[in-house]
Scaffold this active site. Structure first.
Site, PDB file in Angstrom:
ATOM      1  N   GLU A 115      -5.615  -9.389   4.340  1.00  0.00           N
ATOM      2  CA  GLU A 115      -4.666  -8.647   5.193  1.00  0.00           C
ATOM      3  C   GLU A 115      -4.468  -9.432   6.475  1.00  0.00           C
ATOM      4  OE1 GLU A 115      -5.415  -4.403   5.779  1.00  0.00           O
ATOM      5  OE2 GLU A 115      -6.126  -4.224   3.719  1.00  0.00           O
ATOM      6  N   ASN A 157     -12.210  -2.187  -0.328  1.00  0.00           N
ATOM      7  CA  ASN A 157     -11.397  -2.565   0.833  1.00  0.00           C
ATOM      8  C   ASN A 157     -12.069  -2.050   2.096  1.00  0.00           C
ATOM      9  OD1 ASN A 157      -8.637  -3.179   2.219  1.00  0.00           O
ATOM     10  ND2 ASN A 157      -9.125  -1.084   2.833  1.00  0.00           N
ATOM     11  N   GLU A 158     -12.296  -2.934   3.043  1.00  0.00           N
ATOM     12  CA  GLU A 158     -12.904  -2.546   4.325  1.00  0.00           C
ATOM     13  C   GLU A 158     -14.074  -1.601   4.062  1.00  0.00           C
ATOM     14  OE1 GLU A 158      -9.869  -1.613   7.294  1.00  0.00           O
ATOM     15  OE2 GLU A 158      -9.040  -3.620   7.062  1.00  0.00           O
ATOM     16  N   TYR A 197      -5.733  -8.716  12.122  1.00  0.00           N
ATOM     17  CA  TYR A 197      -4.370  -8.396  12.553  1.00  0.00           C
ATOM     18  C   TYR A 197      -4.099  -8.959  13.944  1.00  0.00           C
ATOM     19  CZ  TYR A 197      -3.685  -5.263   8.606  1.00  0.00           C
ATOM     20  OH  TYR A 197      -3.516  -4.759   7.337  1.00  0.00           O
ATOM     21  N   GLN A 247       2.612  -5.753   5.678  1.00  0.00           N
ATOM     22  CA  GLN A 247       2.737  -5.458   4.271  1.00  0.00           C
ATOM     23  C   GLN A 247       4.164  -5.747   3.833  1.00  0.00           C
ATOM     24  OE1 GLN A 247       1.350  -1.522   3.217  1.00  0.00           O
ATOM     25  NE2 GLN A 247      -0.534  -1.732   4.383  1.00  0.00           N
ATOM     26  N   GLU A 293       0.847  -1.186   0.000  1.00  0.00           N
ATOM     27  CA  GLU A 293       0.000   0.000   0.000  1.00  0.00           C
ATOM     28  C   GLU A 293       0.885   1.240   0.000  1.00  0.00           C
ATOM     29  OE1 GLU A 293      -2.645   0.052   3.383  1.00  0.00           O
ATOM     30  OE2 GLU A 293      -3.814   1.705   2.548  1.00  0.00           O
TER      31      GLU A 293
END
Ligand code: AHR
Length: 529
Positions: free
Chosen positions: A334, A197-198, A277, A382, A50
């Protein structure tokens, strides 16, 4: 007669000179090499990049005039390191950044591209020097596939469609001619397209119902171009997945009377995505330091990582009901550890990496592999210089992280068939956390070679492992291990790396069984023939 004083002195001398006896636990593992399951899709070793901090600029792109060795502006050292571990695909340009991105800002001569503001990440100036052509050049250099995340929050189906036409249209088409004028005649292939995304958050603040309808609209224009991936449920938001599949999986909900019976039965979602996460605990606002943490943070981070397993199982249960034929996959778009950020540049998301990150990487990859039938793609967040990166850079210097070493060791799982594993091992318990101390994943290649990865996440006890294999006569066993004495062991730039994998000694094979010791806090990968 020997005095009791002399005996005491002798005992003390012996205790000082003798190697410490490590605390240990016993584990038994049965691997069914004769019952191969789903393929471990190499795409679960995918990456996420990103425009954020030094992830793209400095990490990948230095520009053609940089003194740092580069090919058309892209760092040679980073490309070589990624090629070595066979990175299969890269998701780009975000993340939340993708939801602010307009691809036309970053094509054409670089010097005339307008500078933008990265409102997703710290309002930093975005040079737009790394755009579609540079990204596609990068994935070609590393031998990977592109996964393009299109803008749903501030873009439109028309903008996304025009982008796909620009990338994939024949050179004789209008968009193809524009692409050729900008330096690329041959059309590119875009095998994966993420629609938003999200979208429950930075990607449009939508409800699941609203997003499902938006998804349906994007499908109608993006269907010809690639495999379509629906925007993620926020971690354990199972209701999101349920509503999305109910409303958008089929072009016509199954109970709608329609003459288009065939079309109605074709899923229009190829994969649903999940983002999750690892923190130390479950509070996004309270992050563990990346180094100098205690066992409490270690235990809570391991507990949180183990939740990945439950999350995949529960999203899969929902998929099983809507898609019993197993056509739809999960893209874990992710994942990774997210530690406390630098207060001077919080949007940078740069973090040091330690042995803890290697254990988290090994455990997560084992979980993905043990759910190979549904998990068909994943993207580490990432790839360079951001969060749980594979690579860190400091000007011309480069460092391969503990996570990189795990990806390196796990390479022979890529594309192999997953094998059922039965495991009997105790829990690791600390301050109210009680989780399995050992994680195992096994796979078999077409040539019969079996790879077994073990993660002993107990920071104080080694695992004495007795392993049996059904359907394979072991002639040879070799292993490599990542471990260290300190939970936060790490290397600085240019220093020797205490976490570089080394051969594992003391592996014995007898009558088809293997025994070994996995050190406390270690990742072990065995190749069995
Ligand atoms: O990876 C950093 C951010 O985490 C991404 O932009 C977003 O999708 C997620 O919340």
């Amino acid at each position: 007669m020997i005095s009791s004083y002399k005996i005491l002195v002798a005992l003390v001398a012996c205790a000082v000179g003798a190697p410490a006896v490590a605390a240990s636990y016993n584990a038994t593992i049965a691997i069914h090499a004769d019952r191969a399951g789903a393929e471990i899709n190499p795409d679960i070793y995918g990456q996420f990049v990103e425009h954020l901090g030094r992830g793209v600029y400095e990490g990948i792109w230095v520009g053609p005039d940089s003194p740092i060795p580069n090919t058309r502006g892209i760092r040679k050292d980073v490309v070589a390191a990624l090629r070595k571990i066979k990175i299969p695909l890269v998701r780009w340009p975000g993340g939340c950044f993708a939801e602010t991105y307009h691809w036309r800002d970053a094509i054409g001569p670089r010097e005339s591209r307008a500078r933008g503001v990265n409102t997703a990440w710290g309002d930093e100036v975005e040079s737009n020097h790394f755009g579609t052509h540079e990204f596609m050049d990068f994935v070609e250099q590393i031998g990977a596939k592109p996964f393009i995340s299109v803008n749903v929050a501030s873009g439109s189906p028309a903008e996304a469609q025009a982008w796909m036409q620009y990338m994939t249209g024949p050179a004789t088409s209008g968009p193809g001619q524009e692409r050729a004028k900008n330096g690329r005649t041959e059309p590119w292939k875009v095998p994966f397209i993420g629609i938003g995304n999200e979208t429950w958050g930075c990607g449009g603040n939508m409800t699941a119902e609203f997003y499902s309808d938006v998804y349906r609209q994007y499908v109608s224009v993006l269907k010809p171009y690639g495999t379509l991936i629906a925007s993620d449920a926020n971690s354990d938001d199972y209701e999101w997945t349920e509503k999305l599949l109910t409303r958008a999986l089929y072009r016509h909900p199954p109970d709608t009377p329609t003459s288009l019976a065939y079309i109605s039965k074709q899923p229009q979602i190829s994969m649903v995505s999940v983002h999750f996460y690892t923190f130390a605990g479950n509070d996004w606002g309270k992050k563990s330091p990346a180094i100098g943490f205690g066992e409490s943070d270690w235990a809570r981070a391991m507990e949180r990582t183990w939740k990945t397993d439950e999350m995949i199982q529960r999203h899969s249960d929902i998929l099983d009901r809507h898609d019993p034929a197993g056509k739809v996959g999960i893209s874990f778009s992710e994942w990774g550890a997210w530690w406390a950020t630098d207060p001077k540049r919080p949007s940078n998301l740069y973090q040091a990496q330690t042995l803890r990150d290697a254990i988290i990487a090994g455990l997560t990859l084992n979980i993905f592999q043990n759910h190979a039938a549904r998990v068909r793609m994943a993207n580490l967040a990432q790839m360079v210089n951001v969060l749980q990166a594979l690579i860190l850079t400091d000007k011309e210097k480069i460092q391969l992280t503990p996570t990189y070493h795990v990806f390196d060791l796990y390479q022979s799982h890529q594309g192999a068939l997953s094998l059922p594993v039965e495991l009997d091992a105790p829990d690791y318990a600390h301050e109210g956390v009680a989780i399995p101390a050992l994680s195992v994943s096994a796979s078999r290649r077409p040539n019969g070679q079996v790879t077994v990865s073990l993660v002993n996440l107990d920071p104080t006890r080694e695992a004495r492992v007795a392993m049996s294999l059904e359907g394979l006569k072991i002639r040879k066993a070799a292993g490599r291990v990542i471990t260290a004495d300190a939970m936060d062991a790490r290397a600085g730039f240019g220093e020797s790396d205490p976490l570089a994998p080394v051969p594992l000694d003391r592996i014995t094979t007898r009558s088809g069984a293997v025994s070994l010791t996995a050190p406390a806090k270690s990742v072990v990968v065995l190749d069995l023939e």
